[in-house]
Each structure stands twice: as C-alpha cells, then as structure tokens.
Write an enzyme that holds these catalytic residues in place. Structure first.
Site, PDB file in Angstrom:
ATOM      1  N   THR A   1       0.823  -1.212   0.000  1.00 33.09           N
ATOM      2  CA  THR A   1       0.000   0.000   0.000  1.00 33.09           C
ATOM      3  C   THR A   1       0.854   1.257   0.000  1.00 33.09           C
ATOM      4  O   THR A   1       1.975   1.256   0.532  1.00 33.09           O
ATOM      5  CB  THR A   1      -0.924  -0.006   1.243  1.00 33.09           C
ATOM      6  OG1 THR A   1      -1.476   1.297   1.390  1.00 33.09           O
ATOM      7  CG2 THR A   1      -0.192  -0.358   2.514  1.00 33.09           C
TER       8      THR A   1
ATOM      9  N   TYR B   1      -1.140   0.015  10.274  1.00 30.24           N
ATOM     10  CA  TYR B   1      -1.496  -0.672   9.020  1.00 30.24           C
ATOM     11  C   TYR B   1      -0.335  -0.562   8.028  1.00 30.24           C
ATOM     12  O   TYR B   1       0.164  -1.578   7.514  1.00 30.24           O
ATOM     13  CB  TYR B   1      -2.789  -0.071   8.457  1.00 30.24           C
ATOM     14  CG  TYR B   1      -3.070  -0.460   7.030  1.00 30.24           C
ATOM     15  CD1 TYR B   1      -3.197  -1.799   6.665  1.00 30.24           C
ATOM     16  CD2 TYR B   1      -3.198   0.518   6.044  1.00 30.24           C
ATOM     17  CE1 TYR B   1      -3.452  -2.156   5.350  1.00 30.24           C
ATOM     18  CE2 TYR B   1      -3.455   0.173   4.729  1.00 30.24           C
ATOM     19  CZ  TYR B   1      -3.572  -1.163   4.385  1.00 30.24           C
ATOM     20  OH  TYR B   1      -3.816  -1.507   3.081  1.00 30.24           O
TER      21      TYR B   1
END
Ligand code: NAD
Length: 327
Positions: A117, A141
C-alpha cells in the site's frame, strides 16, 4: 490449468483478482477466513476456508492444490482501527503473512504476488511518490505492510522466494458486469460511503478534515480502478513466471483528487448531491498521496484504461444499485 492460491479471495480486490485469473486461464483457489469477506463473492474457483495464522490448514491446502504461485490479499486494512488496535494488525497481517510465506516456501511455491500500500510511504514533503521514496508509515497498518515487504526480501535472499510487491493507491470501482464489487464491513472508503449516503443507506458523509494544505482544504488521493489493478496482478504473475525477478510497482494513475472533487464527480455521475458535513481530521491520515511512477506501465505493459474518476464511480454506482449489494 495452473492453480494460484489467492488469500483474501472473498474480499473486494481478491474477488476481482479471481475473476481476472480465471479469464487469464488460471484456477484461483480462494483461501479466506471470511472475517471481512463474503463467501458469495467466491465465484471463479474453489473455496478453502482458513486463517493465515493456521499453518496446519495452510499446509493441507498447498498439498491439495499444488499452486504455482500465491497472490496474497488477505489483511486487515482500516487505518482508524490500526491506530486503536495495533496488536491486531501486527498479529493478523505480519504474523499471518509470515506463516503463509513459510508454508509457501515449505511447499516449494516460490512465486509470490503481494498487496502492499501507499500507506507504507506516509507523509512526505514531495507528495508525488515513486517506488524509491522513503517508507515512513504513519500508522500500524502501513507499518505492518512495510514489515511484510521486508520479510519477502529476507525470504528471497535465504530461500529464493521471488516476489512482486504492488503498492496500491486508493482502489475504487467494481466489476463492470457487477458480478463482484466493493463491500467492506464496516465501509470506510470514500466512494462507497458517498454512494451509500446518496441512497440513504447511511448517515451523511463526514469529511475528515477541511483545513489541510490543499486547494480546497480536503485530503488528496490517487484512485485506481479495481479491474485495472487486478490486471496488473496477472501481469505481475506472468512477470515472475517469465523469470524476470522480484520487483516493486506502484499502482496509481498519478492524478490526485480531493474529497470535494470526488463528491462533485459523484454528483455528476448519479445526478444526486452527496449529503455531507465537515468534521475534524482523522488520526493517521496524510495530506496527499499521489503515485509518481510509470514503472508498471513501462515495465509490465500495464494500461489502466478504466481508471478515470467518472468510470470508477459509474461502475461502483452500478454495483451499488445491483441486488448483490443488499446481501
Ligand atoms: N482497498 C484499497 O483501497 C486498498 C489499498 C491499498 C492496499 N489494499 C490491500 O489490498 C488487500 C485487499 O483489500 P480489500 O480492500 O480487498 O479488503 P477486504 O477486507 O475486502 O479483503 C480482505 C480479505 O482478507 C480476508 N482475511 C483477512 N484476514 C485474514 C486471515 N487472517 N486469514 C484469512 N483471510 C483473511 C478477509 O476475510 C477478506 O476477505 C489488503 O491486503 C489491503 O491491505 C487495499
């Protein structure tokens, strides 16, 4: 036909990847614990229920299907939850991925495609990010995804695990045939939240921060159509099978849209205003994240043709209006 183990194949992106793999002549084997996914999204190959943390179950599935590669989508991916419950993210994403990677190596399955990501980059002075930009994640995350990238590099050095890492920007849109689409629980992504608000399925959209240093004060993100994104994964798999070696690719279009610009595009597509109100900034959010790379286009031959804002919203809107979404 070659089998590909698709972790998270019952989720939003994984289900689209299964469709793309099936179309490309592979058999996608979905491995998913349904924690945030949907069994009725598994339509393009067999389903093997299981958890990333369950090594015994993983070994069984590798032995049964003998996949030639792994596409690893399974993860928890909500920034807000990662800020309040970081342990859950480190355990599920990092320990889970390590367990999967060890099982793949033990089974001799050495081609591995991984969902990373742009959240691994974090806030940078230059908002245009390429694959060589520093990775300074702002939340657990992003940190968990960066750690998995490190694990893959170590396992290549030690065990010959070849990998393609894709760092996605914001994924949007849905299968144009509306067989699968975006359905997170809870839904936190801007476009589906807007479309739900338009349909009266939820309260008005909260704009998280209107005082960012951007032209209209709202955050800027780069959006990529889920079908273009999964096409890149099939190209990435072929890249590995052609022996071209491990590589990192950003998947974005290089164009940023503010929250207010996405709202305006939704109004234009649906012909309905988005009910919304201004709210405070959300912890862990960066001002702007835009991909500065054309590496996937130049090297993989990727052509993200559906990734216009209009097309992404139109495809998502079709999916939202289909019967599937009510399930
Ligand atoms: N959607 C985006 O905009 C975006 C952006 C960047 C990166 N990503 C990454 O793409 C991947 C897929 O995202 P998505 O939007 O499809 O999410 P999703 O929640 O729809 O799908 C994730 C799937 O993984 C499964 N899963 C989670 N933990 C598991 C575990 N321990 N064992 C087995 N299955 C497990 C869930 O049940 C779900 O089906 C994730 O790795 C995410 O971090 C997504």
């Amino acid at each position: 036909m070659q089998n590909v183990l698709v972790t998270g194949g019952a989720g939003y992106i994984g289900a689209h990847a299964c469709k793309a793999l099936a179309r490309a002549g592979y058999t996608p084997i979905t491995y998913d614990n349904l924690s945030t996914g949907w069994q009725d999204a598994v339509k393009f190959g067999p389903f093997e229920p299981g958890d990333l943390l369950d090594r015994v179950r993983l070994d069984e599935v590798f032995a049964r299907w003998k996949p030639v590669a792994v596409m690893h989508f399974a993860a928890l991916s909500q920034v807000g939850e990662a800020m309040s419950e970081p342990g859950k993210y480190w355990r599920n994403n990092v320990t889970g991925s390590l367990t999967l990677i060890e099982a793949a190596v033990a089974a001799g399955c050495l081609d591995f495609v991984f969902s990373s990501t742009c959240a691994t980059y974090g806030e940078q002075d230059n908002v245009v990010l390429d694959e060589t930009s520093a990775q300074i994640p702002l939340n657990a995350y992003g940190a968990s995804k960066r750690a998995i990238e490190d694990i893959l590099r170590d396992f290549e050095a030690a065990h010959g695990l070849r990998h393609v890492i894709f760092r996605y920007f914001n994924v949007a849109g849905a299968d144009p045939e509306a067989e699968v689409g975006e359905h997170h629980r809870p839904e936190t992504h801007l476009i589906p939240v807007m479309l739900d608000a338009i349909q009266g399925k939820r309260d008005a959209l909260t704009i998280h921060g209107t005082d960012y240093d951007t032209p209209d004060g709202t955050c800027i993100r780069d959006y990529v159509h889920v079908c273009d994104l999964v096409d890149a994964h099939v190209l990435g798999l072929k890249w590995l099978q052609d022996g071209r070696g491990s590589r990192v690719f950003n998947l974005g279009t290089g164009t940023g849209f503010s929250v207010r610009e996405v709202m305006e595009a939704s109004r234009a597509v649906t012909n309905r205003a988005v009910p919304a109100h201004d709210g405070p900034r959300r912890a862990g959010d960066c001002t702007a994240l835009v991909s500065g790379s054309t590496r996937a286009v130049a090297e993989l031959g990727w052509s993200p043709e559906r990734s216009t804002m209009h097309q992404m919203i139109a495809d998502a809107w079709r999916w939202h209006q289909s019967g599937h979404f009510a399930k």
